[in-house]
Design a protein around this motif. Structure first.
Motif, PDB file in Angstrom:
ATOM      1  N   UNK A   1      34.989  56.228  40.060  1.00  0.00           N
ATOM      2  CA  UNK A   1      35.615  55.349  41.048  1.00  0.00           C
ATOM      3  C   UNK A   1      34.973  53.971  40.981  1.00  0.00           C
ATOM      4  N   UNK A   2      35.815  52.940  40.872  1.00  0.00           N
ATOM      5  CA  UNK A   2      35.361  51.552  40.974  1.00  0.00           C
ATOM      6  C   UNK A   2      35.908  50.969  42.263  1.00  0.00           C
ATOM      7  N   UNK A   3      35.035  50.380  43.070  1.00  0.00           N
ATOM      8  CA  UNK A   3      35.404  49.824  44.369  1.00  0.00           C
ATOM      9  C   UNK A   3      35.302  48.308  44.300  1.00  0.00           C
ATOM     10  N   UNK A   4      36.414  47.625  44.548  1.00  0.00           N
ATOM     11  CA  UNK A   4      36.452  46.163  44.540  1.00  0.00           C
ATOM     12  C   UNK A   4      36.701  45.651  45.955  1.00  0.00           C
ATOM     13  N   UNK A   5      36.349  44.401  46.181  1.00  0.00           N
ATOM     14  CA  UNK A   5      36.681  43.748  47.436  1.00  0.00           C
ATOM     15  C   UNK A   5      35.973  44.288  48.653  1.00  0.00           C
ATOM     16  N   UNK A   6      34.753  44.811  48.485  1.00  0.00           N
ATOM     17  CA  UNK A   6      34.011  45.302  49.646  1.00  0.00           C
ATOM     18  C   UNK A   6      33.579  44.159  50.548  1.00  0.00           C
ATOM     19  N   UNK A   7      33.328  43.000  49.968  1.00  0.00           N
ATOM     20  CA  UNK A   7      32.985  41.801  50.732  1.00  0.00           C
ATOM     21  C   UNK A   7      34.069  40.753  50.523  1.00  0.00           C
ATOM     22  N   UNK A   8      34.492  40.142  51.613  1.00  0.00           N
ATOM     23  CA  UNK A   8      35.640  39.241  51.554  1.00  0.00           C
ATOM     24  C   UNK A   8      35.401  38.023  50.683  1.00  0.00           C
ATOM     25  N   UNK A   9      34.140  37.613  50.523  1.00  0.00           N
ATOM     26  CA  UNK A   9      33.830  36.416  49.746  1.00  0.00           C
ATOM     27  C   UNK A   9      33.622  36.718  48.269  1.00  0.00           C
ATOM     28  N   UNK A  10      33.995  37.934  47.815  1.00  0.00           N
ATOM     29  CA  UNK A  10      33.720  38.328  46.442  1.00  0.00           C
ATOM     30  C   UNK A  10      34.997  38.819  45.760  1.00  0.00           C
ATOM     31  N   UNK A  11      35.935  37.909  45.472  1.00  0.00           N
ATOM     32  CA  UNK A  11      37.223  38.327  44.912  1.00  0.00           C
ATOM     33  C   UNK A  11      37.181  38.727  43.449  1.00  0.00           C
ATOM     34  N   UNK A  12      36.058  38.501  42.781  1.00  0.00           N
ATOM     35  CA  UNK A  12      35.997  38.792  41.346  1.00  0.00           C
ATOM     36  C   UNK A  12      36.176  40.281  41.066  1.00  0.00           C
TER      37      UNK A  12
END
Length: 415
Positions: A54-65
């Motif tokens: 599992x890869x989790x993206x966008x956990x922090x709003x300021x990190x869109x990469x």
């Protein structure tokens, strides 16, 4: 339609659906939950192996990469499905864990090759700690809907590895791992070297984790209660939850603007003096912000901007405890150690000024204008002090993708 370098939440879904249409036998998209505001949480899955990653993206709003990295790896699997076969796994991508925060943060897009740090911060938003979905409240607190959805997914999949994809505005790259995987640290450092991304020799994150320098933090054996990071991180987290299933969690941090000095191994002659100087940068700028803001952050702001106000207020309040934590650390010996803390000393007030300005823009435009001036001034000072170097988005996502693949091969035994 123009494709953003950092995809917005709606664009993540659109691009994921296009990938599924292009590789219908390999890729599929499904909803695994909803945000607090009712936005869907999308899971893009590749392959049909018995094991899961599992890869989790966008956990922090300021990190869109992270979303861009997830799409890049999924597209690679669509073109080269044979990459999944040696792993024997199904690879899942949670495209954005905090879509509500991402909507509030979205606006700035880097104009390569020379994007603006000041413009980046005009749209800045990083939620207060209680609104960050990777954080789980200490019992008997109730988790956020996004957190609960991720925990359900982790318990259902029982993945062999969880990658959480992060991106810092400026600094160096590093990884945090919940257990040691032989070869993973060296592979990460070699990947960063090939991409010419400086590695943070001694990150400020995870002060109770074991440092494998440069740039790798490993969870110590027997770690539990007592995480002392003054920014609010505690032992309860979606990073740690799947340890009961034998899951390795790896957090990968990649900078948008690189700071080469975080890798500097030259010795420091007077560490106490350096810490005192950097502490005064943070405390002095915090005092400057307090003088501008007064009681303004206690006043009512429009409901849609309240998260910005709350985040700015919390971050300003923790500044003294961060300084205290630096004083309690073992003395640093290298220039890179103090470069990282100098960046932190400047990042915190810059974030406060940026979010407070947005929060007050409608109700107190004069204060917002003063704060905007501070954002410009402090951004320029950062660029001058640390010789910031923009990392193309392809490099940022490349660090995520290559680190995920090399670590997954080590964990799964693929070649």
């Amino acid at each position: 339609m123009r494709t953003s370098l950092y995809p917005a939440v709606d664009e993540l879904e659109r691009r994921a659906r296009a990938l599924v249409r292009a590789a219908p036998g390999l890729l599929r998209l499904g909803q695994v939950g909803e945000s607090r505001a009712g936005r869907p949480l999308w899971l893009l899955s590749a392959g049909h192996g018995d094991r899961h990653i599992l890869s989790v993206a966008g956990a922090h709003a300021n990190e869109p990469v992270g979303g861009a990295s997830a799409l890049r790896l999924a597209a690679l699997f669509a073109r080269r499905p044979g990459l999944l076969e040696p792993l024997g796994c199904t690879w899942h991508f949670l495209l954005c864990l905090d879509p509500d925060g991402a909507h509030l943060a979205h606006g700035w897009q880097p104009e390569e090759p020379e994007p603006s740090l000041t413009e980046c911060h005009r749209y800045f938003y990083r939620p207060a700690f209680a609104r960050q979905p990777e954080s789980l409240p200490m019992p008997p607190g109730k988790p956020l809907p996004e957190s609960a959805a991720l925990v359900r997914l982790l318990d259902e999949l029982r993945p062999v590895a969880q990658f959480t994809l992060h991106g810092i505005e400026f600094g160096g790259a590093f990884v945090m791992m919940t257990r040691e995987v032989p070869g993973a640290a060296d592979d990460f450092r070699q990947t960063a070297a090939r991409l010419r991304v400086p590695v943070d020799r001694h990150p400020v994150d995870g002060p109770d984790w074991r440092l494998d320098p440069p740039g790798v933090l490993v969870l110590p054996d027997g770690h539990g209660e007592g995480e002392r990071d003054p920014s609010g991180f505690v032992a309860e987290s979606t990073w740690f939850h799947p340890r009961r299933h034998g899951t390795l969690t790896t957090l990968i941090e990649t900078p948008a603007w690189a700071v080469p000095s975080v890798s500097d191994v030259r010795p420091v002659t007077d560490p106490d003096r350096e810490i005192a100087r950097l502490s005064e940068v943070l405390l002095g700028r915090s005092r400057e912000l307090t003088a501008v803001l007064g009681t303004r952050l206690e006043a009512a702001v429009p409901e849609d901007l309240a998260p910005l106000r709350d985040a700015a207020r919390e971050l300003l309040d923790v500044a003294p405890s961060i300084v205290a934590s630096w004083a309690a650390e073992p003395p640093g010996r290298f220039q890179g150690h103090f470069a990282t803390r100098g960046i932190s000393a400047r990042r915190i007030p810059l974030r406060v000024a940026a979010m407070a300005s947005r929060a007050l823009a409608r109700t107190d435009p004069r204060a917002a204008e003063i704060l905007d001036d501070l954002v410009r001034e402090w951004s320029r000072e950062l660029e001058k002090t640390y010789d910031l170097r923009w990392m193309p988005v392809a490099v940022q996502t490349g660090l995520h993708v290559r680190t995920m693949l090399t670590t997954a091969r080590l964990v799964c035994g693929g070649s």
